[in-house]
Design a protein around this motif. Structure first.
Motif, PDB file in Angstrom:
ATOM      1  N   ASN A  83       0.815  -1.201   0.000  1.00 31.38           N
ATOM      2  CA  ASN A  83       0.000   0.000   0.000  1.00 31.38           C
ATOM      3  C   ASN A  83       0.853   1.256   0.000  1.00 31.38           C
ATOM      4  N   GLY A  84       0.407   2.320   0.666  1.00 30.46           N
ATOM      5  CA  GLY A  84       1.031   3.594   0.389  1.00 30.46           C
ATOM      6  C   GLY A  84       0.729   3.980  -1.050  1.00 30.46           C
ATOM      7  N   LEU A  85       1.475   4.931  -1.558  1.00 28.09           N
ATOM      8  CA  LEU A  85       1.250   5.395  -2.928  1.00 28.09           C
ATOM      9  C   LEU A  85       2.558   5.887  -3.521  1.00 28.09           C
ATOM     10  N   ILE A  98       4.363   8.013  -0.834  1.00 23.73           N
ATOM     11  CA  ILE A  98       3.696   8.040   0.473  1.00 23.73           C
ATOM     12  C   ILE A  98       3.744   6.640   1.066  1.00 23.73           C
ATOM     13  N   GLN A  99       4.150   6.541   2.317  1.00 20.37           N
ATOM     14  CA  GLN A  99       4.285   5.242   2.973  1.00 20.37           C
ATOM     15  C   GLN A  99       2.950   4.763   3.544  1.00 20.37           C
ATOM     16  N   SER A 100       2.899   3.485   3.881  1.00 18.21           N
ATOM     17  CA  SER A 100       1.658   2.918   4.414  1.00 18.21           C
ATOM     18  C   SER A 100       1.416   3.307   5.868  1.00 18.21           C
ATOM     19  N   LEU A 101       2.411   3.919   6.533  1.00 17.21           N
ATOM     20  CA  LEU A 101       2.202   4.418   7.896  1.00 17.21           C
ATOM     21  C   LEU A 101       1.406   5.725   7.904  1.00 17.21           C
ATOM     22  N   ASP A 102       1.237   6.339   6.749  1.00 13.04           N
ATOM     23  CA  ASP A 102       0.572   7.630   6.624  1.00 13.04           C
ATOM     24  C   ASP A 102      -0.910   7.519   6.990  1.00 13.04           C
ATOM     25  N   ARG A 126     -12.989  -7.794  -0.403  1.00 19.04           N
ATOM     26  CA  ARG A 126     -12.807  -8.521   0.860  1.00 19.04           C
ATOM     27  C   ARG A 126     -11.883  -7.740   1.808  1.00 19.04           C
ATOM     28  N   GLN A 127     -11.991  -6.412   1.747  1.00 18.12           N
ATOM     29  CA  GLN A 127     -11.161  -5.558   2.590  1.00 18.12           C
ATOM     30  C   GLN A 127     -11.968  -4.359   3.062  1.00 18.12           C
ATOM     31  N   TYR A 128     -11.644  -3.902   4.271  1.00 21.46           N
ATOM     32  CA  TYR A 128     -12.175  -2.654   4.764  1.00 21.46           C
ATOM     33  C   TYR A 128     -11.170  -1.530   4.474  1.00 21.46           C
ATOM     34  N   CYS A 129     -11.631  -0.310   4.575  1.00 21.97           N
ATOM     35  CA  CYS A 129     -10.790   0.835   4.229  1.00 21.97           C
ATOM     36  C   CYS A 129      -9.972   1.289   5.432  1.00 21.97           C
ATOM     37  N   TRP A 130      -8.757   1.703   5.153  1.00 21.73           N
ATOM     38  CA  TRP A 130      -7.915   2.293   6.191  1.00 21.73           C
ATOM     39  C   TRP A 130      -7.026   3.358   5.550  1.00 21.73           C
ATOM     40  N   PRO A 131      -6.487   4.292   6.346  1.00 21.83           N
ATOM     41  CA  PRO A 131      -5.887   5.502   5.766  1.00 21.83           C
ATOM     42  C   PRO A 131      -4.683   5.285   4.862  1.00 21.83           C
ATOM     43  N   GLY A 132      -3.789   4.332   5.194  1.00 24.02           N
ATOM     44  CA  GLY A 132      -2.576   4.160   4.400  1.00 24.02           C
ATOM     45  C   GLY A 132      -2.758   3.325   3.153  1.00 24.02           C
ATOM     46  N   GLN A 133      -3.998   2.929   2.869  1.00 26.04           N
ATOM     47  CA  GLN A 133      -4.264   2.116   1.684  1.00 26.04           C
ATOM     48  C   GLN A 133      -4.212   2.984   0.431  1.00 26.04           C
ATOM     49  N   THR A 134      -3.848   2.372  -0.680  1.00 30.68           N
ATOM     50  CA  THR A 134      -3.635   3.134  -1.919  1.00 30.68           C
ATOM     51  C   THR A 134      -4.902   3.846  -2.367  1.00 30.68           C
ATOM     52  N   ASN A 135      -6.048   3.190  -2.269  1.00 34.43           N
ATOM     53  CA  ASN A 135      -7.299   3.830  -2.688  1.00 34.43           C
ATOM     54  C   ASN A 135      -7.582   5.076  -1.851  1.00 34.43           C
ATOM     55  N   SER A 136      -7.326   4.999  -0.539  1.00 35.14           N
ATOM     56  CA  SER A 136      -7.584   6.136   0.349  1.00 35.14           C
ATOM     57  C   SER A 136      -6.675   7.315   0.003  1.00 35.14           C
ATOM     58  N   LEU A 137      -5.408   7.019  -0.269  1.00 28.94           N
ATOM     59  CA  LEU A 137      -4.452   8.085  -0.579  1.00 28.94           C
ATOM     60  C   LEU A 137      -4.730   8.711  -1.938  1.00 28.94           C
ATOM     61  N   LEU A 138      -5.154   7.895  -2.896  1.00 25.37           N
ATOM     62  CA  LEU A 138      -5.553   8.461  -4.189  1.00 25.37           C
ATOM     63  C   LEU A 138      -6.748   9.400  -4.013  1.00 25.37           C
ATOM     64  N   ALA A 139      -7.719   8.979  -3.202  1.00 27.01           N
ATOM     65  CA  ALA A 139      -8.895   9.825  -2.966  1.00 27.01           C
ATOM     66  C   ALA A 139      -8.487  11.115  -2.254  1.00 27.01           C
ATOM     67  N   TRP A 140      -7.512  11.021  -1.343  1.00 26.93           N
ATOM     68  CA  TRP A 140      -7.039  12.223  -0.651  1.00 26.93           C
ATOM     69  C   TRP A 140      -6.375  13.188  -1.637  1.00 26.93           C
ATOM     70  N   LEU A 141      -5.519  12.654  -2.510  1.00 24.50           N
ATOM     71  CA  LEU A 141      -4.875  13.519  -3.509  1.00 24.50           C
ATOM     72  C   LEU A 141      -5.915  14.174  -4.401  1.00 24.50           C
TER      73      LEU A 141
END
Length: 497
Positions: A83-85, A98-102, A126-141
């Motif tokens: 993950n990360g981005l 961006i690292q997965s600790l973000d 089959r996954q829940y969302c969490w902040p350091g995941q690539t999809n979350s970081l793309l949405a943040w950008l």
């Protein structure tokens, strides 16, 4: 002349490179910290040029430590944190790392949870969302840094960026792509409905098509050869996410096998040859062989918490160990071993870098009084990390699969005191392997299979993975840890409410 394989493992804090013989013997290893940029609280970024320079130096140091001719290296395998981005612009230049600790995107994840987006995505990913995941970081950008988002032409992951620097080839593999919340696990394909759900329509073209971890994606370039000391033109395989590399490096390749990894992240896995549907799990992902699935429970709640404690509260001991050339973490082990059994009521929540329960919860010590000492706090850190592992393993057990023994690796496995404590907390036999750098070994095994030194992972692991120390639960401590874990979970649940 003997031949060798190079395995590289790049995490959120440290990069390691190890040369292995074709029987899995470590002949030379090196590691180095790659400094993260922390521009704001909760932001963890790599300067990608600095990352490559740091990794290049580690590769060169590993070859020098081995004392072998670089021409004897047959192939390279790389693994990295998931993950990360990591992204490139249209000219193939580094754009974002961006690292997965973000956890800048925790507000977005909270909205997705509240609005049912996360639950809808779970049906596919089959996954829940969490902040350091690539999809979350793309949405943040897309929401907060649209110019960078619009410049993205390649989206991939830590090990993929290093492979790109080695070969000039853009690639990824199934294991890394499968944990991004953008792939339908059963189909093993990127899913447009997931991109639509997360408001990311159109960006899917920036993600490479996945390849098997063992696939040779390219060969080292002349520029990479000058940087690293590797021969020009040797094969580089697609590689894998670090958790899968650690599983392979531990020999956990049979369906039903369990692996516990205590590194920057607490990662707890069960391998399956059947579809995994349990809603209790944090995520399901794909293995190096993408026909196999991994039931996974993970959070950034492991040894970085101990590292933080040491850096904040044990400066004098750290300097003393540095002068002696010894490990401050071995010193921590010895302090607790000398302390013996102390039934302390101090609790530590190991959530310095987030958790997978509720993004709002933060870390902390609880039940502290004026009579408590630094050793009470140190013990609580060890126990808190172990309790986080147990919370994850309990959810794995809730799927109906037993976890009676597990292969154990990561930084925590280097600590005999923590390994014994964790075995007692989990009430599970923990089996280490002879090689400490199992992520590097797993990446090297993928390279060995990729260039057909071995026909498959089973044959390669049979030759390259050797058993190490084993730990069994201390029955005298099991009752104490069970009671304290009950207090720990009760406190965590009160925080969530």
């Amino acid at each position: 002349m003997e031949s060798y394989l190079l395995g590289i493992d790049c995490g959120n804090t440290v990069c390691k490179a190890t040369l292995f013989s074709l029987t899995g013997r470590s002949v030379g290893t090196a590691s180095g910290r790659v400094k993260a940029r922390l521009p704001k609280p909760g932001y963890y970024e790599y300067d990608l040029n600095e990352l490559w320079m740091g990794v290049s130096g580690v590769i060169r140091a590993a070859i020098q430590a081995a004392g072998v001719a670089s021409s004897a290296i047959l192939a390279v395998g790389v693994c990295g944190h998931g993950n990360g981005l990591y992204g490139l612009d249209g000219d193939g230049k580094p754009l974002v790392g961006i690292q997965s600790l973000d956890f800048r995107a925790e507000g977005i994840c909270q909205r997705w949870n509240d609005d049912g987006v996360s639950a809808a995505a779970f049906l596919f990913s089959r996954q829940y969302c969490w902040p350091g995941q690539t999809n979350s970081l793309l949405a943040w950008l897309r929401r907060y840094d649209l110019p960078t988002y619009m410049c993205l032409r390649t989206v991939f992951f830590c090990k993929d960026y290093l492979n790109y620097c080695l070969t000039g080839v853009v690639s990824t593999d199934y294991s890394d792509l499968s944990v991004t919340n953008l792939m339908a696990i059963e189909d093993r394909k990127l899913n447009t409905e997931l991109f639509d759900l997360f408001g990311l329509s159109g960006i899917e073209t920036a993600l490479p098509e996945p390849r098997q971890s063992k696939t040779v994606i390219g060969r080292t370039t002349a520029a990479a050869s000058r940087q690293t000391g590797l021969p020009e033109g040797i094969p580089v395989v697609a590689g894998m996410i670090d958790l899968v590399a650690n599983m392979v490096g531990c020999g956990s390749i049979q369906p039903g096998s369990a692996t516990v990894i205590s590194g920057s992240w607490s990662v707890n896995c069960l391998l399956s040859d059947a579809q995994i549907q349990a809603e209790e799990l944090a995520m399901v992902s794909l293995f190096a062989d993408p026909t196999l699935q991994i039931a996974m429970e993970a959070s950034p709640t492991a040894m970085t918490n101990l590292e933080w404690f040491v850096n904040q509260f044990m400066n004098r001991a750290k300097k003393k160990c540095n002068r002696k050339g010894t490990s401050v973490f071995a010193y921590c082990d010895q302090r607790l071993a000398d302390r013996g059994r102390v039934d302390s009521d101090v609790l530590f929540l190991p959530f310095l870098h987030g958790n997978n329960l509720n993004g709002i919860i933060r870390s902390g010590f609880y039940n502290l009084s004026g009579s408590h000492t630094k050793d009470d706090m140190l013990q609580a850190v060890y126990e808190g990390i172990a309790f986080s592992h147990l919370a994850h393993v309990q959810r794995l057990r809730s799927t109906g699969k037993g976890v009676h023994s597990a292969r154990f690796t990561g930084g925590g496995a280097r600590s005999p005191v923590f390994s014994q404590l964790l075995s007692s907390v989990l009430q599970t036999r923990l089996e280490c392997v002879h090689v400490a750098e199992t992520g590097c070994l797993g990446a090297a095994i993928a390279a060995a299979v990729g260039i057909e030194l071995y026909p498959d992972y089973h044959a390669a692991c049979g030759q390259m993975v050797a058993a190490g120390e084993a730990y069994i639960p201390d029955e005298a401590m099991v009752v104490y840890y069970r009671s304290k874990f009950h207090a720990y979970t009760a406190f965590v649940e009160s925080m969530i409410k």
